[in-house]
Design an enzyme around this catalytic site. Structure first.
Site, PDB file in Angstrom:
ATOM      1  N   ASP A   8      43.249  35.972  40.237  1.00 36.26           N
ATOM      2  CA  ASP A   8      43.818  36.382  41.481  1.00 36.26           C
ATOM      3  C   ASP A   8      43.081  37.850  41.653  1.00 36.26           C
ATOM      4  OD1 ASP A   8      45.436  36.347  43.698  1.00 36.26           O
ATOM      5  OD2 ASP A   8      46.539  37.806  42.748  1.00 36.26           O
ATOM      6  N   ASP A  40      35.766  39.207  50.209  1.00 40.67           N
ATOM      7  CA  ASP A  40      36.530  39.694  49.199  1.00 40.67           C
ATOM      8  C   ASP A  40      37.237  41.024  50.047  1.00 40.67           C
ATOM      9  OD1 ASP A  40      37.538  41.660  47.386  1.00 40.67           O
ATOM     10  OD2 ASP A  40      36.514  40.949  45.716  1.00 40.67           O
ATOM     11  N   HIS A  41      38.392  41.015  50.342  1.00 41.21           N
ATOM     12  CA  HIS A  41      38.996  41.981  51.314  1.00 41.21           C
ATOM     13  C   HIS A  41      38.824  43.581  50.625  1.00 41.21           C
ATOM     14  CE1 HIS A  41      42.735  41.974  49.176  1.00 41.21           C
ATOM     15  NE2 HIS A  41      43.073  43.241  49.700  1.00 41.21           N
ATOM     16  N   LYS A  51      37.675  47.659  52.157  1.00 49.61           N
ATOM     17  CA  LYS A  51      38.390  48.928  52.353  1.00 49.61           C
ATOM     18  C   LYS A  51      37.451  50.096  52.421  1.00 49.61           C
ATOM     19  CE  LYS A  51      41.850  47.110  49.336  1.00 49.61           C
ATOM     20  NZ  LYS A  51      43.144  47.206  50.017  1.00 49.61           N
ATOM     21  N   GLU A 100      50.184  46.879  41.207  1.00 51.10           N
ATOM     22  CA  GLU A 100      50.850  46.623  42.373  1.00 51.10           C
ATOM     23  C   GLU A 100      52.523  46.886  41.923  1.00 51.10           C
ATOM     24  OE1 GLU A 100      49.595  43.320  45.160  1.00 51.10           O
ATOM     25  OE2 GLU A 100      48.894  42.745  43.172  1.00 51.10           O
ATOM     26  N   HIS A 126      38.099  41.148  43.013  1.00 54.29           N
ATOM     27  CA  HIS A 126      38.445  42.426  43.328  1.00 54.29           C
ATOM     28  C   HIS A 126      38.076  43.726  42.081  1.00 54.29           C
ATOM     29  CE1 HIS A 126      40.303  40.811  46.317  1.00 54.29           C
ATOM     30  NE2 HIS A 126      41.685  41.023  45.778  1.00 54.29           N
ATOM     31  N   LYS A 177      51.154  42.883  38.541  1.00 54.05           N
ATOM     32  CA  LYS A 177      52.189  42.928  39.571  1.00 54.05           C
ATOM     33  C   LYS A 177      53.330  43.509  38.949  1.00 54.05           C
ATOM     34  CE  LYS A 177      50.450  39.289  42.487  1.00 54.05           C
ATOM     35  NZ  LYS A 177      49.814  40.183  43.439  1.00 54.05           N
ATOM     36  N   LYS A 223      38.926  33.852  49.639  1.00 49.76           N
ATOM     37  CA  LYS A 223      39.122  33.836  48.095  1.00 49.76           C
ATOM     38  C   LYS A 223      40.528  32.810  48.096  1.00 49.76           C
ATOM     39  CE  LYS A 223      41.502  36.231  45.793  1.00 49.76           C
ATOM     40  NZ  LYS A 223      42.915  36.585  45.763  1.00 49.76           N
ATOM     41  N   LYS A 259      52.095  51.149  43.184  1.00 53.11           N
ATOM     42  CA  LYS A 259      50.981  50.529  43.837  1.00 53.11           C
ATOM     43  C   LYS A 259      49.822  51.525  43.649  1.00 53.11           C
ATOM     44  CE  LYS A 259      48.729  48.156  47.649  1.00 53.11           C
ATOM     45  NZ  LYS A 259      48.354  47.142  46.863  1.00 53.11           N
TER      46      LYS A 259
END
Ligand code: BG6
Length: 491
Positions: free
Chosen positions: A237, A179-180, A184, A218, A242, A332, A150, A337
């Site tokens: 982003d 898409d990491h 998960k 985050e 996500h 952010k 991405k 987190k």
């Protein structure tokens, strides 16, 4: 196709952060667990001048710094000989011819190849066309697959264009858009919580669920990534990928089988049922904000209006979800987190027990803690002992660390890399899925970028975001539930 022949992984962007921090540590850990193909070559490609030895040293250094697991020098010395480097430019055919000859020599016959694009998307078309004209995408004797990092485009038009360019030289089943979040464990567990149990699914609909909240906060700011982030912002982003992926997993119907297309068809159905936010509804349904101090971050424009925080309210127009708001937020430089999904159930229809005046029953909640302290908590009401009719909220808690051990959760990339090698695209996004997600984000981006509505709010670093985001829920008589939820964490 054949996995008994050698497998070569070619990483474009080999000297970059992602390769050193995530990709090579993940390949190394898979190798330690004996999950990689027996005959494996990992070839880095880039313009930084490295010999094989220097490239290995650079990666070794990265492993010592970033690997989330302990390893011995002996394990490294077994893995290191699988790493190579081929120097070249992305827009120069000569570099690709050299790469091709190098791979042919290493493979000495038929081989599978996985090309990993760990590069900014603008370089992608050049790489693809050079791979094509040097015949490196031809599947003769082994498979050819491409993993695309991405961001996949920056809006619907660029994503479509990119898909068009890719489809000219590759079939959809050769393309693995990463898409990491889907790698998960806890994200995959959303489907297991829903479909490997019978107790949740009957309640998983508008009759019992009041609302859904998804928070991806985050603690860190943009740090050294200002150059990438500024102008991109939180919607591109985090939301287009996500957060919308999390929505699809929470909201989808059970797929007919656990295969890539069945799964992705159901996700696409959710995306197509999400009610697009129209221009005149933007102010009422979205909030954007920037943290104080963002404009002084390195490589950020001094009067940047890039949002680092967003919140929105979405509705899914289908039988299961009609009228149930999904509240999404991400930012952010926030207080903690935390990635969590809160399913808030409706209140009991009748307050049977006498309550103090003005007090309402606390609704039940199922909280999926995706990170950190991964787990699932169920909050319900119990009678407080030694009272006549007082209730108190109590929690049933499952923590991964307790049930599976403190190191049970692997890096998301491990699973994704292995799946790409094994040809399982379930956890990768399909062309139509990516475009549909952009189709939902695009109108918001356009409205934000062309008008002052909603205004760009400011928030203090280390907080839960702007108060406007509280108003988004307050208008519906609800509130963000982080404080309530965080007291469920173990002390
Ligand atoms: C990335 C974003 O995709 O996800 C980053 O580009 C963000 O800005 C990161 O920090 C968050 O990932 P994780 O796994 O730490 O929640």
């Amino acid at each position: 196709m054949n996995n008994r022949i050698p497998t070569s992984i070619v990483i474009f962007g080999a000297s970059g952060d992602l390769t050193q921090r995530k990709l090579v540590p993940s390949f190394f850990n898979l190798f330690r667990k004996r999950k990689t193909p027996r005959e494996l070559n990992i070839v880095g490609y880039g313009w930084t001048p490295f010999t094989n030895e220097q490239f290995r040293e650079h990666l070794h250094h990265g492993l010592k710094e970033y690997a989330s697991f302990e390893f011995s020098e002996e394990e490294w010395s077994l893995f290191a000989p699988h790493l190579y480097y081929s120097r070249g430019k992305y827009d120069d055919k000569a570099g690709f011819e050299k790469l091709s000859a190098y791979l042919d020599k290493l493979e000495a016959g038929d081989a599978n190849r996985l090309y990993y694009m760990a590069i900014p998307p603008r370089l992608f078309p050049d790489i693809l066309s050079n791979l094509d004209i040097t015949h490196q995408l031809k599947e003769n004797g082994g498979w050819r697959r491409v993993v695309v990092e991405k961001p996949f485009g920056t809006d619907l038009a660029t994503a479509r264009k990119l898909n068009g360019q890719i489809h000219k030289v590759l079939k959809e089943d050769q393309i693995y858009r990463i898409d990491h979040y889907l790698g998960k464990e806890t994200v995959q567990n959303i489907l297991f919580t829903r479909f490997a149990n019978t107790i949740f699914e009957p309640l998983w609909n508008r009759n019992y669920i009041d609302s859904v909240q998804i928070t991806v906060s985050e603690e860190v700011g943009v740090g050294h990534r200002g150059g990438y982030y500024d102008g991109i912002g939180v919607l591109r982003d985090m939301f287009q990928n996500h957060l919308l992926q999390l929505v699809t997993l929470v909201a989808m119907e059970p797929p007919a089988s656990f295969n890539a297309d069945a799964l992705r068809n159901e996700k696409v159905k959710v995306l197509s049922a999400i009610q697009p936010i129209r221009e005149q509804e933007i102010a009422e349904n979205t909030v954007r904000a920037q943290y104080w101090g963002y404009r002084s971050e390195p490589d950020v424009h001094k009067n940047s209006s890039t949002p680092t925080y967003a919140a929105m309210r979405l509705f899914i127009n289908n039988w299961r979800w009609k009228g149930v708001p999904f509240y999404l937020r991400s930012g952010k430089n926030m207080a903690e987190k935390q990635t969590q999904i809160i399913i808030r159930f409706k209140e009991p229809p009748l307050a049977m027990f006498p309550m103090p005046p003005g007090q309402k029953m606390t609704p039940n909640m199922l909280v999926l803690y995706l990170q950190p302290d991964e787990g699932v908590h169920l909050r319900f009401e119990a009678k407080a002992p030694d009272t006549v009719a007082e209730t108190r909220s109590v929690d049933m808690e499952f923590h991964y660390a307790e049930s599976f051990g403190p190191t049970a959760i692997p890096e998301a990339y491990e699973r994704l890399l292995l799946d790409a090698i094994q040809g399982d695209a379930s956890l990768f996004t399909r062309a139509d899925e990516v475009e549909m997600a952009w189709g939902l984000i695009d109108p918001i981006l356009q409205a934000w970028e062309t008008s002052q509505t909603p205004p760009l709010a400011a928030y203090e670093a280390g907080t839960w975001g702007p108060s406007l985001a509280d108003s988004l829920l307050a208008r519906d008589g609800r509130n963000w539930m982080h404080e309530e939820a965080s007291h469920m964490l173990p002390t």
